[in-house]
Design a protein around this motif. Structure first.
Motif, mmCIF file in Angstrom:
data_model
loop_
_atom_site.group_PDB
_atom_site.id
_atom_site.type_symbol
_atom_site.label_atom_id
_atom_site.label_comp_id
_atom_site.label_asym_id
_atom_site.label_seq_id
_atom_site.Cartn_x
_atom_site.Cartn_y
_atom_site.Cartn_z
ATOM 1 N N ASP A 36 0.816 -1.216 0.000
ATOM 2 C CA ASP A 36 0.000 0.000 0.000
ATOM 3 C C ASP A 36 0.849 1.265 0.000
ATOM 4 O OD1 ASP A 36 0.991 -0.084 2.549
ATOM 5 O OD2 ASP A 36 -0.957 -0.072 3.566
ATOM 6 N N GLY A 37 2.156 1.114 -0.206
ATOM 7 C CA GLY A 37 3.025 2.272 -0.397
ATOM 8 C C GLY A 37 3.631 2.860 0.856
ATOM 9 N N ARG A 38 3.425 2.246 1.995
ATOM 10 C CA ARG A 38 4.065 2.750 3.206
ATOM 11 C C ARG A 38 5.552 2.398 3.197
ATOM 12 N NH1 ARG A 38 -0.578 1.475 7.825
ATOM 13 N NH2 ARG A 38 -2.052 3.066 7.083
ATOM 14 N N VAL A 39 6.344 3.308 3.730
ATOM 15 C CA VAL A 39 7.799 3.165 3.705
ATOM 16 C C VAL A 39 8.305 2.954 5.127
ATOM 17 C CG1 VAL A 39 9.980 4.236 3.012
ATOM 18 C CG2 VAL A 39 7.886 4.696 1.699
ATOM 19 N N LEU A 40 8.880 1.772 5.383
ATOM 20 C CA LEU A 40 9.434 1.458 6.701
ATOM 21 C C LEU A 40 10.947 1.534 6.617
ATOM 22 C CD1 LEU A 40 6.559 -0.027 6.551
ATOM 23 C CD2 LEU A 40 7.409 -1.392 8.455
ATOM 24 N N VAL A 41 11.539 2.277 7.545
ATOM 25 C CA VAL A 41 12.974 2.524 7.535
ATOM 26 C C VAL A 41 13.572 2.092 8.862
ATOM 27 C CG1 VAL A 41 14.774 4.289 7.360
ATOM 28 C CG2 VAL A 41 12.704 4.484 5.968
ATOM 29 N N THR A 42 14.635 1.296 8.816
ATOM 30 C CA THR A 42 15.363 1.004 10.052
ATOM 31 C C THR A 42 16.292 2.177 10.337
ATOM 32 O OG1 THR A 42 17.000 -0.286 8.789
ATOM 33 C CG2 THR A 42 15.247 -1.498 9.893
ATOM 34 N N ASP A 43 15.913 2.954 11.333
ATOM 35 C CA ASP A 43 16.696 4.105 11.779
ATOM 36 C C ASP A 43 17.776 3.556 12.703
ATOM 37 O OD1 ASP A 43 17.594 6.618 12.402
ATOM 38 O OD2 ASP A 43 15.811 7.217 13.542
ATOM 39 N N THR A 44 18.832 3.058 12.091
ATOM 40 C CA THR A 44 19.784 2.187 12.778
ATOM 41 C C THR A 44 20.351 2.808 14.047
ATOM 42 O OG1 THR A 44 20.350 1.196 10.636
ATOM 43 C CG2 THR A 44 21.869 0.812 12.451
ATOM 44 N N GLY A 45 20.905 4.009 13.933
ATOM 45 C CA GLY A 45 21.534 4.639 15.088
ATOM 46 C C GLY A 45 20.570 5.028 16.178
ATOM 47 N N ASN A 46 19.313 5.275 15.816
ATOM 48 C CA ASN A 46 18.292 5.624 16.806
ATOM 49 C C ASN A 46 17.525 4.413 17.315
ATOM 50 O OD1 ASN A 46 18.738 8.422 17.025
ATOM 51 N ND2 ASN A 46 17.578 8.813 15.135
ATOM 52 N N LYS A 47 17.901 3.216 16.828
ATOM 53 C CA LYS A 47 17.395 1.948 17.373
ATOM 54 C C LYS A 47 15.868 1.858 17.319
ATOM 55 C CE LYS A 47 21.414 2.139 20.420
ATOM 56 N NZ LYS A 47 22.304 1.445 19.482
ATOM 57 N N ARG A 48 15.332 2.123 16.144
ATOM 58 C CA ARG A 48 13.890 2.090 15.962
ATOM 59 C C ARG A 48 13.582 1.852 14.487
ATOM 60 N NH1 ARG A 48 11.864 8.450 15.684
ATOM 61 N NH2 ARG A 48 13.454 9.106 14.173
ATOM 62 N N VAL A 49 12.308 1.641 14.190
ATOM 63 C CA VAL A 49 11.809 1.591 12.819
ATOM 64 C C VAL A 49 10.803 2.726 12.679
ATOM 65 C CG1 VAL A 49 10.531 0.256 11.108
ATOM 66 C CG2 VAL A 49 12.150 -0.888 12.642
ATOM 67 N N VAL A 50 10.949 3.520 11.618
ATOM 68 C CA VAL A 50 10.065 4.650 11.378
ATOM 69 C C VAL A 50 9.209 4.354 10.148
ATOM 70 C CG1 VAL A 50 9.928 7.152 11.167
ATOM 71 C CG2 VAL A 50 11.929 6.128 12.232
ATOM 72 N N GLY A 56 10.800 -6.408 21.761
ATOM 73 C CA GLY A 56 10.340 -5.115 21.263
ATOM 74 C C GLY A 56 11.407 -4.057 21.237
ATOM 75 N N ASN A 57 12.498 -4.242 22.015
ATOM 76 C CA ASN A 57 13.636 -3.322 21.960
ATOM 77 C C ASN A 57 14.516 -3.667 20.772
ATOM 78 O OD1 ASN A 57 14.070 -3.338 25.578
ATOM 79 N ND2 ASN A 57 12.746 -2.069 24.310
ATOM 80 N N LEU A 58 15.317 -2.699 20.355
ATOM 81 C CA LEU A 58 16.218 -2.905 19.234
ATOM 82 C C LEU A 58 17.589 -2.326 19.564
ATOM 83 C CD1 LEU A 58 13.801 -1.814 16.341
ATOM 84 C CD2 LEU A 58 14.483 -4.166 16.871
ATOM 85 N N ASP A 59 18.616 -2.915 18.970
ATOM 86 C CA ASP A 59 19.967 -2.393 19.093
ATOM 87 C C ASP A 59 20.666 -2.587 17.759
ATOM 88 O OD1 ASP A 59 22.297 -1.333 20.027
ATOM 89 O OD2 ASP A 59 22.654 -2.832 21.582
ATOM 90 N N GLU A 60 20.838 -1.514 17.036
ATOM 91 C CA GLU A 60 21.427 -1.499 15.691
ATOM 92 C C GLU A 60 20.589 -2.322 14.701
ATOM 93 O OE1 GLU A 60 24.880 0.294 13.675
ATOM 94 O OE2 GLU A 60 23.848 0.589 15.583
ATOM 95 N N PRO A 61 19.319 -1.974 14.532
ATOM 96 C CA PRO A 61 18.502 -2.662 13.527
ATOM 97 C C PRO A 61 18.958 -2.305 12.117
ATOM 98 C CG PRO A 61 17.312 -0.771 14.388
ATOM 99 C CD PRO A 61 18.577 -0.892 15.203
#
Length: 364
Positions: free
Chosen positions: A195-209, A229-234
């Motif tokens: 559906d065109g949504r863009v998921l980005v691994t914001d690696t240094g901020n340890k999240r997905v946007v 649910g936590n992330l470290d260098e995704p």
């Protein structure tokens, strides 16, 4: 010190009270050693008194070597050559888009390896202007349902969007360490949903946007830590047919699986499994993921120079190598994608190649 050396030390103001027993210039630290390296030095005097300590690589017995059926490009800066290729994306016609990272550009190849197009030049946003179409080590690349090309322009801390022909459309993001909606810190992986949504691994901020196709912020998930649910260098990110998201949670040495809610904006961790690798924390040890036609999860192991294959429940199935075409050439597989015929394409950032494999270890 002794004699003249002692007197000189005193005259220079150097403390003479420190001894090997009293000298403590730093706090205690931990040293983590990769298991494959530990196994090599195990017999060099290291005590085996630690009960239950396992140094063997659990993937070795199921590791095979496959020979690529196709090789594209080689090292260099001329059009059609590559320097540290990383992200890879495939068009509906199975043509190949690659983030030519150290050349700060995107290159587009046909299935038979002919160069179709190339665009991009170098610019560093921290040193001044970096207009659309300039890059600073792009990593991730993905195609939207309309063929638009999305690029994680990693060290310009932004996402750029292009037409399939490379015409710049727009960009969004800026340098920010934290969790602001527009801020990014070294983004690597990028996924575009149907559906065109863009998921980005914001690696240094340890999240997905999560953004819409025009770059508007929609949601985010993941925070720093080690709990579910936590992330470290995704880094790597992929999606299965049921909409579940798989994340290469690199420094937590695991793949985490997230389930979206009905709106696709809230994600909950549902399962994970450990990866007995990904120990290095270098700038290059950034693994990517993809899903095979049979539903298996394939993960790159850059410093291990291999691909790891798991069931979608996390059961280890196989590992395989075959990227260094010569013993004189090191290998560092990064991103990987299956085309419509089931061929697996892998970028190798050290040998500067795109490798095609007609077969893999576990078939449907």
């Amino acid at each position: 010190f002794s004699g003249a050396g002692w007197n000189k030390a005193v005259s220079m103001g150097i403390s003479t009270s420190l001894t090997l027993e009293t000298w403590s210039p730093a706090e205690k630290m931990r040293l983590y050693l990769r298991k494959d390296i530990a196994a090599q030095i195990w017999n060099l005097g290291v005590s085996t008194a630690i009960s239950g300590f396992q140094v063997n690589d659990p993937y070795v017995e199921k590791t095979n070597k496959l020979i690529p059926s196709q090789v594209i490009s080689g090292g260099g800066s001329s059009p059609g050559l590559l320097a540290a290729p990383r992200g890879i994306a495939l068009g509906l016609d199975d043509s190949i888009y690659v983030a030519d990272s150290y050349n700060h550009r995107i290159q587009h190849f046909s299935q038979d390896g002919k160069l179709i197009n190339s665009w991009g030049t170098y610019a560093n946003i921290l040193n001044g202007e970096a207009p659309g179409g300039t890059f600073n080590e792009p990593w991730g690349i993905a195609l939207g349902p309309d063929g638009s090309v999305y690029v994680a322009d990693t060290w310009n801390y932004r996402i750029q969007k292009f037409t399939p022909q490379g015409r710049f459309i727009k960009m969004w993001g800026n340098f920010n360490i934290g969790s602001s909606q527009e801020g990014l810190y070294g983004p690597r992986g990028i996924l575009v949903t149907k559906d065109g949504r863009v998921l980005v691994t914001d690696t240094g901020n340890k999240r997905v946007v999560i953004f819409d196709s025009d770059g508007n912020f929609l949601s985010q998930f993941g925070t720093a830590g080690m709990e579910p649910g936590n992330l470290d260098e995704p880094v790597g990110i992929t999606m299965d047919q049921d909409g579940k998201i798989y994340i290469a949670d690199t420094w937590n040495h695991r793949i985490q699986v997230f389930q979206p809610d009905a709106n696709g904006l809230l994600f909950s961790a549902v399962t994970s499994w450990n990866i007995d690798s990904w120990y290095g924390q270098s700038m290059n040890n950034k693994p990517f993921l993809t899903i095979a036609p049979n539903g298996h999860i394939f993960a790159s192991d850059p410093e291990g120079a291999r691909i790891l294959e798991f069931s979608n429940q996390g059961e280890f199935l196989n590992a395989w190598t075959g990227f260094n075409l010569s013993e004189d050439i090191a290998s560092q597989p990064i991103d990987l994608k299956f085309d419509s015929l089931g061929k697996l394409w892998v970028t190798d950032a050290t040998s500067n190649l795109i490798l095609g494999f007609d077969e893999w270890v576990s078939k449907p």
